[in-house]
Design a protein around this motif. Structure first.
Motif, mmCIF file in Angstrom:
data_model
loop_
_atom_site.group_PDB
_atom_site.id
_atom_site.type_symbol
_atom_site.label_atom_id
_atom_site.label_comp_id
_atom_site.label_asym_id
_atom_site.label_seq_id
_atom_site.Cartn_x
_atom_site.Cartn_y
_atom_site.Cartn_z
ATOM 1 N N GLY A 255 16.982 -128.592 -61.049
ATOM 2 C CA GLY A 255 18.407 -128.894 -60.884
ATOM 3 C C GLY A 255 18.977 -128.359 -59.583
ATOM 4 O O GLY A 255 20.143 -128.581 -59.275
ATOM 5 N N GLY A 274 18.688 -136.600 -61.372
ATOM 6 C CA GLY A 274 19.375 -137.865 -61.572
ATOM 7 C C GLY A 274 20.869 -137.684 -61.808
ATOM 8 O O GLY A 274 21.414 -136.587 -61.585
ATOM 9 N N ASP A 278 24.659 -137.487 -69.434
ATOM 10 C CA ASP A 278 24.991 -136.695 -70.634
ATOM 11 C C ASP A 278 26.049 -135.632 -70.369
ATOM 12 O O ASP A 278 26.762 -135.224 -71.280
HETATM 13 P P1 ATP Z 1 16.715 -139.989 -63.308
HETATM 14 O O1 ATP Z 1 15.740 -140.869 -64.015
HETATM 15 O O2 ATP Z 1 17.937 -140.692 -62.806
HETATM 16 O O3 ATP Z 1 16.078 -139.073 -62.285
HETATM 17 P P2 ATP Z 1 16.495 -138.193 -65.500
HETATM 18 O O4 ATP Z 1 16.468 -138.968 -66.777
HETATM 19 O O5 ATP Z 1 15.226 -137.652 -64.960
HETATM 20 O O6 ATP Z 1 17.289 -139.027 -64.392
HETATM 21 P P3 ATP Z 1 18.491 -136.272 -64.913
HETATM 22 O O7 ATP Z 1 19.690 -137.118 -64.710
HETATM 23 O O8 ATP Z 1 17.899 -135.645 -63.720
HETATM 24 O O9 ATP Z 1 17.429 -137.042 -65.775
HETATM 25 O O10 ATP Z 1 18.805 -135.150 -65.985
HETATM 26 C C1 ATP Z 1 17.820 -134.510 -66.772
HETATM 27 C C2 ATP Z 1 18.472 -133.369 -67.528
HETATM 28 O O11 ATP Z 1 18.842 -132.355 -66.602
HETATM 29 C C3 ATP Z 1 19.736 -133.786 -68.258
HETATM 30 O O12 ATP Z 1 19.840 -133.118 -69.491
HETATM 31 C C4 ATP Z 1 20.831 -133.335 -67.350
HETATM 32 O O13 ATP Z 1 22.010 -132.995 -68.020
HETATM 33 C C5 ATP Z 1 20.236 -132.119 -66.638
HETATM 34 N N1 ATP Z 1 20.715 -132.042 -65.253
HETATM 35 C C6 ATP Z 1 20.346 -132.817 -64.218
HETATM 36 N N2 ATP Z 1 20.995 -132.493 -63.102
HETATM 37 C C7 ATP Z 1 21.790 -131.449 -63.425
HETATM 38 C C8 ATP Z 1 22.713 -130.668 -62.685
HETATM 39 N N3 ATP Z 1 22.939 -130.883 -61.394
HETATM 40 N N4 ATP Z 1 23.362 -129.698 -63.329
HETATM 41 C C9 ATP Z 1 23.141 -129.458 -64.641
HETATM 42 N N5 ATP Z 1 22.284 -130.160 -65.391
HETATM 43 C C10 ATP Z 1 21.609 -131.153 -64.796
#
Ligand code: ATP
Length: 489
Positions: A255, A274, A278
């Motif tokens: 993160g 991403g 959520d």
């Molecule tokens: P993508 O496919 O778009 O990369 P992803 O499905 O891998 O997305 P993310 O959107 O990166 O997932 O999020 C994964 C988890 O990490 C989620 O529970 C999200 O809330 C948490 N998360 C991601 N970025 C942050 C952030 N900047 N701050 C806090 N929590 C985060």
């Protein structure tokens, strides 16, 4: 890139396109821009809209012409994460930008922040430099028979030279001591072999930087167990894609990590996570990933002193235990919202971390040197035969060989070998080899073999009722074969 000398201190603001993105994007972008402004970054921000709304408006790439025009002008993009709507044939925005602007290098620093952020590898500080345009990511895939699909892996001398030089230039600019190359050239001797050979070649131009090469499997194992031993790692696209995520996870900072996509026409900076739908709108997102991307951007545009101020203040904030919810734990002092975290960083601008090392962000990477690299003179190329791939289900290797020998007698080329899934099945074969409907039939002749001879061969094969699904020319370069042997040959 925008050269540092075009940015006299305190005067010219560098044009930067800014995309606020989707999900938590707008929140973390606002926090990041607040910190940059307070730190004195000299930026002329040009907002563009990309992502979900653009996709839904019918632009399948997620970026419209006006936004592309802005990118062409600014040549620098700070991008918050976007959401790609499910289904509906939407194309990846990142792939579109990467391809349109030739973003050949993906750079991802993965650094542990122990004991403030949990990690099993407190001393880890690795930068992954991933080739971004080639390898199997050209998306050149075919289904060739009922049973067999294929993806083309392209590794070029030009592309490899650029990424390897970028890795060494990055190491030089950032005071890094060692560059490690991962490849699988014990198996893919021509493609990964080229990547490794160019690594060795280019390394000689950087005698002050140590270099080593590891086979990717053992390299990945060492990275997982002992990431502290690595400094900069340069890899082809697919291995880099996988291992940059592994490295970020090992550092405990998925993160928090930023990444840069560098090309001659554009440099794009973004968080590695991403759009986190959520938690969108709740004000708890950690803006560190985007902020770290912005720090890389500032160094890239020649504002290293501002980059350093932001980085130091951010490290100090983390050290002081002022954390967002995702990294909040027993080691934390306070749990902050996105905006409060940005304020905490702003309050610390001008201070330095007491325990965490603050890596020097002294100079921008010399990409001009990379673009001006001289290409190797062309070798003498000669065709000595052709591999014809045949879809065949009416028998075994020997049945196919008999039909080919009978059909191609007058063609001036000899059937030298047949392989199935790469393993020789004619003239010699192992009874254990399991065959599918996809046969590579190698024909060789007196060099140079003309295109007309190949066409005649194909016509003869077709007249025998056999289906040639594709051909690959067999070439020598300065007398050295530019093709692999069959396994067992
Ligand atoms: P993508 O496919 O778009 O990369 P992803 O499905 O891998 O997305 P993310 O959107 O990166 O997932 O999020 C994964 C988890 O990490 C989620 O529970 C999200 O809330 C948490 N998360 C991601 N970025 C942050 C952030 N900047 N701050 C806090 N929590 C985060």
């Amino acid at each position: 890139m925008i050269a540092a000398e075009r940015l006299p201190a305190g005067s010219i603001a560098t044009p930067v396109a800014v995309a606020h993105g989707d999900g938590i994007g707008p929140e973390i972008m606002e926090a990041t821009l607040a910190v940059l402004a307070a730190a004195g970054a000299r930026l002329d921000l040009r907002p563009i809209e990309i992502g979900e709304r653009v996709y839904r408006a019918g632009v399948s790439s997620g970026i419209d012409e006006p936004a592309l025009a802005t990118l062409a002008q600014t040549r620098v993009l700070l991008k918050a994460p976007i959401t790609t709507p499910q289904g509906g044939g939407y194309k990846s925005l990142n792939v579109t930008i990467r391809k349109m602007f030739g973003l050949y290098a993906n750079v991802r620093p993965c650094r542990a922040l122990a004991p403030y952020v949990h990690t099993l590898h407190p001393a880890m500080d690795v930068v992954i430099v991933r080739e971004n345009e080639e390898d199997v990511y050209g998306g050149i895939e075919h289904r060739q028979t009922a049973d067999v699909t294929q993806c083309l892996k392209l590794i070029t001398r030009t592309g490899t030279e650029r990424i390897i030089r970028y890795a060494f230039e990055y190491a030089r600019a950032n005071g890094r001591k060692r560059v490690t190359c991962f490849s699988k050239d014990n198996i893919m001797k021509i493609t990964d072999g080229l990547f490794h050979a160019i690594f060795e070649e280019v390394a000689t131009e950087y005698p002050e930087i140590a270099c080593e090469h590891l086979i990717v499997d053992i390299g990945a194992a060492k990275l997982a167990v002992n990431p502290e031993r690595f400094d900069v790692i340069v890899l082809p696209n697919l291995y880099g894609d996988i291992l940059s995520d592994v490295a970020a996870e090992l550092a405990g900072s998925v993160g928090m990590a930023g990444s840069a996509n560098i090309g001659d026409g554009l440099a794009m900076f973004e968080a590695i996570h991403g759009s986190a739908p959520d938690i969108a709108g709740t004000g708890i997102a950690n803006p560190s990933g985007l902020l770290n991307a912005a720090v890389m951007m500032l160094a890239h545009i020649g504002q290293s002193e501002v980059a350093q101020r932001v980085q130091n203040a951010w490290l100090r904030t983390i050290e002081d235990g002022f954390h967002t919810r995702d990294i909040y734990g027993t080691q934390s002092a306070r749990c902050l919202s996105t905006a409060e975290f940005a304020d905490a960083i702003i309050e610390r601008l001008g201070s330095s971390p007491r325990h965490l090392r603050a890596p020097a962000l002294a100079s921008a990477v010399d990409t001009a040197h990379i673009a001006n690299a001289t290409a190797k003179p062309a070798a003498h190329k000669e065709r000595i035969g052709v591999d014809v791939f045949i879809d065949f289900t009416d028998g075994n290797a020997s049945d196919l060989a008999q039909r080919l020998l009978a059909a191609t007698r007058e063609c001036g080329l000899d059937l030298a070998m047949i392989t199935n899934r790469g393993t020789q099945v004619w003239p010699r074969a192992s009874e254990m080899t399991r065959c599918v409907d996809h046969w590579r039939c190698r024909f060789t002749g007196a060099a140079p073999v003309s295109g007309t001879t190949v066409v005649k061969l194909l016509a003869s094969i077709e007249s025998a009722g056999l289906e040639a699904i594709k051909t690959e020319g067999l070439y020598t370069f300065d007398g050295k074969p530019g093709f692999s042997l069959g396994q067992g040959q």
